[in-house]
Design a protein around this motif. Structure first.
Motif, PDB file in Angstrom:
ATOM      1  N   VAL A 286       0.844  -1.182   0.000  1.00  0.00           N
ATOM      2  CA  VAL A 286       0.000   0.000   0.000  1.00  0.00           C
ATOM      3  C   VAL A 286       0.883   1.236   0.000  1.00  0.00           C
ATOM      4  O   VAL A 286       2.022   1.194   0.488  1.00  0.00           O
ATOM      5  N   GLN A 287       0.385   2.321  -0.552  1.00  0.00           N
ATOM      6  CA  GLN A 287       1.127   3.579  -0.531  1.00  0.00           C
ATOM      7  C   GLN A 287       1.011   4.244   0.830  1.00  0.00           C
ATOM      8  O   GLN A 287       0.033   4.019   1.573  1.00  0.00           O
ATOM      9  N   ALA A 288       1.983   5.052   1.148  1.00  0.00           N
ATOM     10  CA  ALA A 288       1.940   5.804   2.402  1.00  0.00           C
ATOM     11  C   ALA A 288       0.639   6.599   2.475  1.00  0.00           C
ATOM     12  O   ALA A 288       0.202   7.193   1.482  1.00  0.00           O
ATOM     13  N   GLY A 289       0.044   6.583   3.660  1.00  0.00           N
ATOM     14  CA  GLY A 289      -1.236   7.237   3.858  1.00  0.00           C
ATOM     15  C   GLY A 289      -2.432   6.327   3.655  1.00  0.00           C
ATOM     16  O   GLY A 289      -3.562   6.697   3.996  1.00  0.00           O
ATOM     17  N   GLY A 290      -2.186   5.151   3.115  1.00  0.00           N
ATOM     18  CA  GLY A 290      -3.251   4.200   2.855  1.00  0.00           C
ATOM     19  C   GLY A 290      -3.632   3.386   4.075  1.00  0.00           C
ATOM     20  O   GLY A 290      -3.119   3.600   5.182  1.00  0.00           O
ATOM     21  N   SER A 291      -4.540   2.453   3.846  1.00  0.00           N
ATOM     22  CA  SER A 291      -5.074   1.633   4.938  1.00  0.00           C
ATOM     23  C   SER A 291      -5.058   0.157   4.562  1.00  0.00           C
ATOM     24  O   SER A 291      -5.150  -0.199   3.385  1.00  0.00           O
ATOM     25  N   LEU A 292      -4.945  -0.667   5.577  1.00  0.00           N
ATOM     26  CA  LEU A 292      -5.092  -2.108   5.453  1.00  0.00           C
ATOM     27  C   LEU A 292      -5.796  -2.628   6.693  1.00  0.00           C
ATOM     28  O   LEU A 292      -5.678  -2.037   7.772  1.00  0.00           O
ATOM     29  N   ARG A 293      -6.487  -3.735   6.532  1.00  0.00           N
ATOM     30  CA  ARG A 293      -7.121  -4.402   7.677  1.00  0.00           C
ATOM     31  C   ARG A 293      -6.626  -5.842   7.725  1.00  0.00           C
ATOM     32  O   ARG A 293      -6.880  -6.620   6.808  1.00  0.00           O
ATOM     33  N   LEU A 294      -5.930  -6.153   8.798  1.00  0.00           N
ATOM     34  CA  LEU A 294      -5.460  -7.512   9.004  1.00  0.00           C
ATOM     35  C   LEU A 294      -6.495  -8.303   9.805  1.00  0.00           C
ATOM     36  O   LEU A 294      -7.155  -7.755  10.697  1.00  0.00           O
ATOM     37  N   SER A 295      -6.593  -9.580   9.483  1.00  0.00           N
ATOM     38  CA  SER A 295      -7.466 -10.484  10.229  1.00  0.00           C
ATOM     39  C   SER A 295      -6.659 -11.684  10.694  1.00  0.00           C
ATOM     40  O   SER A 295      -5.710 -12.100  10.030  1.00  0.00           O
ATOM     41  N   CYS A 296      -7.058 -12.237  11.820  1.00  0.00           N
ATOM     42  CA  CYS A 296      -6.431 -13.458  12.331  1.00  0.00           C
ATOM     43  C   CYS A 296      -7.543 -14.373  12.815  1.00  0.00           C
ATOM     44  O   CYS A 296      -8.220 -14.060  13.809  1.00  0.00           O
ATOM     45  N   ALA A 297      -7.719 -15.474  12.119  1.00  0.00           N
ATOM     46  CA  ALA A 297      -8.737 -16.454  12.481  1.00  0.00           C
ATOM     47  C   ALA A 297      -8.096 -17.545  13.334  1.00  0.00           C
ATOM     48  O   ALA A 297      -7.108 -18.159  12.925  1.00  0.00           O
ATOM     49  N   ALA A 298      -8.660 -17.769  14.501  1.00  0.00           N
ATOM     50  CA  ALA A 298      -8.096 -18.726  15.442  1.00  0.00           C
ATOM     51  C   ALA A 298      -8.957 -19.969  15.544  1.00  0.00           C
ATOM     52  O   ALA A 298     -10.187 -19.904  15.458  1.00  0.00           O
ATOM     53  N   SER A 299      -8.297 -21.086  15.764  1.00  0.00           N
ATOM     54  CA  SER A 299      -8.989 -22.344  16.024  1.00  0.00           C
ATOM     55  C   SER A 299      -8.152 -23.167  16.993  1.00  0.00           C
ATOM     56  O   SER A 299      -6.933 -22.992  17.097  1.00  0.00           O
ATOM     57  N   GLY A 300      -8.828 -24.041  17.723  1.00  0.00           N
ATOM     58  CA  GLY A 300      -8.121 -24.907  18.661  1.00  0.00           C
ATOM     59  C   GLY A 300      -7.784 -24.269  19.995  1.00  0.00           C
ATOM     60  O   GLY A 300      -7.047 -24.851  20.795  1.00  0.00           O
ATOM     61  N   ILE A 301      -8.302 -23.067  20.237  1.00  0.00           N
ATOM     62  CA  ILE A 301      -8.069 -22.380  21.515  1.00  0.00           C
ATOM     63  C   ILE A 301      -9.397 -21.875  22.059  1.00  0.00           C
ATOM     64  O   ILE A 301     -10.376 -21.767  21.322  1.00  0.00           O
TER      65      ILE A 301
ATOM     66  N   ALA B  89     -17.448 -14.277  18.508  1.00  0.00           N
ATOM     67  CA  ALA B  89     -18.348 -15.202  17.813  1.00  0.00           C
ATOM     68  C   ALA B  89     -17.667 -15.814  16.590  1.00  0.00           C
ATOM     69  O   ALA B  89     -18.004 -16.930  16.175  1.00  0.00           O
ATOM     70  N   LYS B  90     -16.709 -15.087  16.023  1.00  0.00           N
ATOM     71  CA  LYS B  90     -16.001 -15.565  14.840  1.00  0.00           C
ATOM     72  C   LYS B  90     -14.583 -16.033  15.159  1.00  0.00           C
ATOM     73  O   LYS B  90     -13.837 -16.402  14.239  1.00  0.00           O
ATOM     74  N   ASN B  91     -14.197 -15.995  16.430  1.00  0.00           N
ATOM     75  CA  ASN B  91     -12.824 -16.360  16.818  1.00  0.00           C
ATOM     76  C   ASN B  91     -11.796 -15.620  15.978  1.00  0.00           C
ATOM     77  O   ASN B  91     -10.798 -16.202  15.516  1.00  0.00           O
ATOM     78  N   THR B  92     -12.014 -14.337  15.811  1.00  0.00           N
ATOM     79  CA  THR B  92     -11.161 -13.542  14.927  1.00  0.00           C
ATOM     80  C   THR B  92     -10.772 -12.236  15.605  1.00  0.00           C
ATOM     81  O   THR B  92     -11.591 -11.601  16.269  1.00  0.00           O
ATOM     82  N   VAL B  93      -9.519 -11.872  15.411  1.00  0.00           N
ATOM     83  CA  VAL B  93      -9.018 -10.579  15.873  1.00  0.00           C
ATOM     84  C   VAL B  93      -8.590  -9.786  14.642  1.00  0.00           C
ATOM     85  O   VAL B  93      -8.095 -10.351  13.663  1.00  0.00           O
ATOM     86  N   TYR B  94      -8.800  -8.484  14.710  1.00  0.00           N
ATOM     87  CA  TYR B  94      -8.524  -7.605  13.573  1.00  0.00           C
ATOM     88  C   TYR B  94      -7.527  -6.516  13.970  1.00  0.00           C
ATOM     89  O   TYR B  94      -7.417  -6.144  15.146  1.00  0.00           O
ATOM     90  N   LEU B  95      -6.840  -6.003  12.965  1.00  0.00           N
ATOM     91  CA  LEU B  95      -6.014  -4.819  13.145  1.00  0.00           C
ATOM     92  C   LEU B  95      -6.297  -3.880  11.977  1.00  0.00           C
ATOM     93  O   LEU B  95      -5.887  -4.155  10.847  1.00  0.00           O
TER      94      LEU B  95
END
Length: 115
Positions: free
Chosen positions: A12-27, A74-80
């Motif tokens: 991404v270019q400077a100033g842009g945005s991204l959304r990270l996701s992390c799907a967890a299982s087994g915990i 509910a989705k076992n997911t963390v976002y950034l």
């Protein structure tokens, strides 16, 4: 088997945005503290943000006001959510899950910010 699977990285270019996701299982996701760490080439892995089971958040100073960590139990997911990205945010971003006796890591996702 514990799995933490990150997604959402990219270029991404400077100033842009991204959304990270992390799907967890087994915990037991809802009781774990979840976090995002990053590691740039030649540097040590560093904390970016954490969120406790109760929703308390913590950020490194350099991302405060730009990044937001959240979780969906509910989705076992963390976002950034990463806004106003800077070239110095370029790194491999790792998802982390921990409780009183265990720590788990994802495989990482590359975030590259061009100037």
């Amino acid at each position: 088997q514990v799995q933490l699977v990150e997604s959402g990285g990219g270029l991404v270019q400077a100033g842009g945005s991204l959304r990270l996701s992390c799907a967890a299982s087994g915990i037991r996701f809802s009781i774990n503290t979840m976090g995002w760490y990053r590691q740039a080439p030649g540097k040590q892995r560093e904390l970016v943000a954490t969120i406790t089971s109760g929703g308390y958040t913590n950020y490194r100073d350099s991302v405060k006001g730009r990044f937001t960590i959240s979780r969906d139990n509910a989705k076992n997911t963390v976002y950034l959510q990463m806004n106003s990205l800077k070239p110095e945010d370029t790194a491999v971003y790792y998802c982390n899950s921990r409780n009183f006796n265990s720590v788990y890591w994802g495989q990482g996702t590359q975030v590259s910010v061009s100037s």
